[in-house]
Scaffold this motif. Structure first.
Motif, PDB file in Angstrom:
ATOM      1  N   ARG A   2       0.825  -1.195   0.000  1.00  0.00           N
ATOM      2  CA  ARG A   2       0.000   0.000   0.000  1.00  0.00           C
ATOM      3  C   ARG A   2       0.865   1.253   0.000  1.00  0.00           C
ATOM      4  NH1 ARG A   2      -5.473  -0.543   1.468  1.00  0.00           N
ATOM      5  NH2 ARG A   2      -5.477   1.590   2.238  1.00  0.00           N
ATOM      6  N   ASN A   4       1.285   5.392   0.640  1.00  0.00           N
ATOM      7  CA  ASN A   4       0.717   6.448   1.477  1.00  0.00           C
ATOM      8  C   ASN A   4      -0.356   7.168   0.665  1.00  0.00           C
ATOM      9  OD1 ASN A   4       0.732   9.519   2.089  1.00  0.00           O
ATOM     10  ND2 ASN A   4       1.451   8.556   3.977  1.00  0.00           N
ATOM     11  N   PRO A   5      -1.600   7.276   1.193  1.00  0.00           N
ATOM     12  CA  PRO A   5      -2.691   7.858   0.405  1.00  0.00           C
ATOM     13  C   PRO A   5      -2.401   9.256  -0.132  1.00  0.00           C
ATOM     14  CG  PRO A   5      -3.583   6.716   2.297  1.00  0.00           C
ATOM     15  CD  PRO A   5      -2.095   6.731   2.478  1.00  0.00           C
ATOM     16  N   PHE A   8       0.001   8.922  -2.969  1.00  0.00           N
ATOM     17  CA  PHE A   8      -0.688   8.375  -4.139  1.00  0.00           C
ATOM     18  C   PHE A   8      -1.513   9.460  -4.822  1.00  0.00           C
ATOM     19  CE2 PHE A   8      -4.229   6.075  -6.171  1.00  0.00           C
ATOM     20  CZ  PHE A   8      -3.516   5.184  -6.960  1.00  0.00           C
ATOM     21  N   ALA A   9      -2.212  10.267  -4.032  1.00  0.00           N
ATOM     22  CA  ALA A   9      -3.009  11.357  -4.592  1.00  0.00           C
ATOM     23  C   ALA A   9      -2.146  12.359  -5.340  1.00  0.00           C
ATOM     24  CB  ALA A   9      -3.795  12.053  -3.483  1.00  0.00           C
ATOM     25  N   ALA A  66     -12.545  11.649  -4.943  1.00  0.00           N
ATOM     26  CA  ALA A  66     -11.841  10.369  -4.832  1.00  0.00           C
ATOM     27  C   ALA A  66     -12.328   9.375  -5.878  1.00  0.00           C
ATOM     28  CB  ALA A  66     -12.029   9.792  -3.428  1.00  0.00           C
ATOM     29  N   GLN A  97      -5.670   2.426  -2.501  1.00  0.00           N
ATOM     30  CA  GLN A  97      -4.457   3.238  -2.371  1.00  0.00           C
ATOM     31  C   GLN A  97      -4.761   4.625  -1.812  1.00  0.00           C
ATOM     32  OE1 GLN A  97      -1.940   1.420  -2.434  1.00  0.00           O
ATOM     33  NE2 GLN A  97      -1.048   1.146  -4.457  1.00  0.00           N
ATOM     34  N   LEU A  98      -6.007   5.074  -1.999  1.00  0.00           N
ATOM     35  CA  LEU A  98      -6.421   6.361  -1.428  1.00  0.00           C
ATOM     36  C   LEU A  98      -6.869   6.219   0.030  1.00  0.00           C
ATOM     37  CD1 LEU A  98      -8.429   7.897  -4.419  1.00  0.00           C
ATOM     38  CD2 LEU A  98      -6.219   8.671  -3.538  1.00  0.00           C
ATOM     39  N   GLY A  99      -6.805   5.005   0.560  1.00  0.00           N
ATOM     40  CA  GLY A  99      -7.105   4.791   1.966  1.00  0.00           C
ATOM     41  C   GLY A  99      -8.449   4.164   2.264  1.00  0.00           C
ATOM     42  N   GLY A 223     -14.515   4.635   4.002  1.00  0.00           N
ATOM     43  CA  GLY A 223     -13.430   5.597   4.101  1.00  0.00           C
ATOM     44  C   GLY A 223     -13.410   6.285   5.437  1.00  0.00           C
ATOM     45  N   LEU A 227      -9.041  11.169   6.921  1.00  0.00           N
ATOM     46  CA  LEU A 227      -8.132  10.922   5.808  1.00  0.00           C
ATOM     47  C   LEU A 227      -8.686  11.509   4.510  1.00  0.00           C
ATOM     48  CD1 LEU A 227      -5.650   9.658   4.538  1.00  0.00           C
ATOM     49  CD2 LEU A 227      -6.871   7.470   4.459  1.00  0.00           C
ATOM     50  N   ILE A 231      -6.772  14.250   1.971  1.00  0.00           N
ATOM     51  CA  ILE A 231      -6.332  14.049   0.584  1.00  0.00           C
ATOM     52  C   ILE A 231      -7.145  14.851  -0.427  1.00  0.00           C
ATOM     53  CG2 ILE A 231      -5.472  11.735   1.106  1.00  0.00           C
ATOM     54  CD1 ILE A 231      -7.927  10.597  -0.326  1.00  0.00           C
TER      55      ILE A 231
END
Length: 253
Positions: A2, A4-5, A8-9, A66, A97-99, A223, A227, A231
């Motif tokens: 994974r 880090n969200p 990744f963003a 998202a 990957q976005l959490g 979600g 978090l 993001i």
């Protein structure tokens, strides 16, 4: 592994779309799109979303961003001609990957019991069950109930149809969102109809023997609100130039 969200963003490659293909949506989404004040009914990317269970403007905006971002990551990763299941796997991976916590997807085959109905009417009984009952997704169901021939050119219908045409079959994505003080839950439902390419808007396609069979997929996605709030600004920054071509408000139902 994974990512880090937030990283990744900030770094995940996303699909780019020619501005000309966004016409009909960008006008409604550009200057007029208020991401910080989205209504209860929204199309974000390929998904008709019901936010009636989410009072938070912040969460409505964050989830919309998202879901659009994950779709564009998936499109960039697998390409526009990839099989539906490959795109869906990439999309769900991007959400992870976005959490988000993405549950298992329940797949099943079914048939529309009535022929001669337009898709937007035929899909309602299925969605009522798939979303979790008559009290869930009221904005989605009302939007489908109220569609008329005159609605074909509305920006949200244009966007929904454009994003439903990525594959050989047509995938109609729906999501009912519910939030509490800490988490946001997405009840995500797909109806996949197989039929030959046509210029007919999929929502206004008449069900016949060829289109009567369909496949459905239902997934629960969860979600963390904190978090998501973290993001969201980065997602908005990444897509700022053309986000109006990916999010459209359904408006008054």
């Amino acid at each position: 592994m994974r990512t880090n969200p937030l990283a990744f963003a900030a770094t995940a490659p996303i699909e780019t779309v020619p501005f000309s293909s966004l016409e009909g949506v960008i006008e409604a989404g550009g200057p007029g799109l208020q991401l910080d004040k989205l209504p209860a009914g929204v199309v974000a990317g390929n998904t008709l979303i019901d936010y009636s269970g989410t009072a938070s403007d912040e969460m409505r905006s964050a989830v919309s961003l998202a879901m659009v971002f994950a779709g564009r990551v998936a499109a960039k990763q697998v390409g526009k001609d990839a099989p539906e299941d490959e795109w869906l796997a990439a999309y769900q991976t991007a959400l992870g990957q976005l959490g988000f916590s993405v549950g298992g997807t329940a797949m099943q085959r079914a048939r529309f019991s009535k022929k001669g109905l337009l898709v937007h009417n035929a899909i309602i009984p299925f969605l009522t069950i798939a979303l979790g009952g008559a009290g869930v997704g009221p904005v989605i169901l009302a939007a489908l109930h109220n569609l008329q021939e005159m609605d074909k050119d509305r920006p949200w219908v244009t966007l929904f149809d454009r994003e439903s045409r990525r594959h050989e079959s047509r995938e109609l994505h729906f999501a009912a969102i519910a939030s509490d003080s800490t988490t946001t839950t997405i009840r995500h439902v797909i109806a996949r109809l197989a039929y030959e390419a046509t210029t007919t808007n999929v929502l206004f396609l008449k069900i016949d023997d060829v289109t009567a069979e369909f496949e459905s997929a239902t997934t629960q996605i969860i979600g963390n609100n904190q978090l998501l709030a973290t993001i969201a600004p980065k997602l908005r920054e990444r897509m700022e130039q053309d986000i109006g071509g990916y999010i459209a408000t359904v408006g008054d139902i």
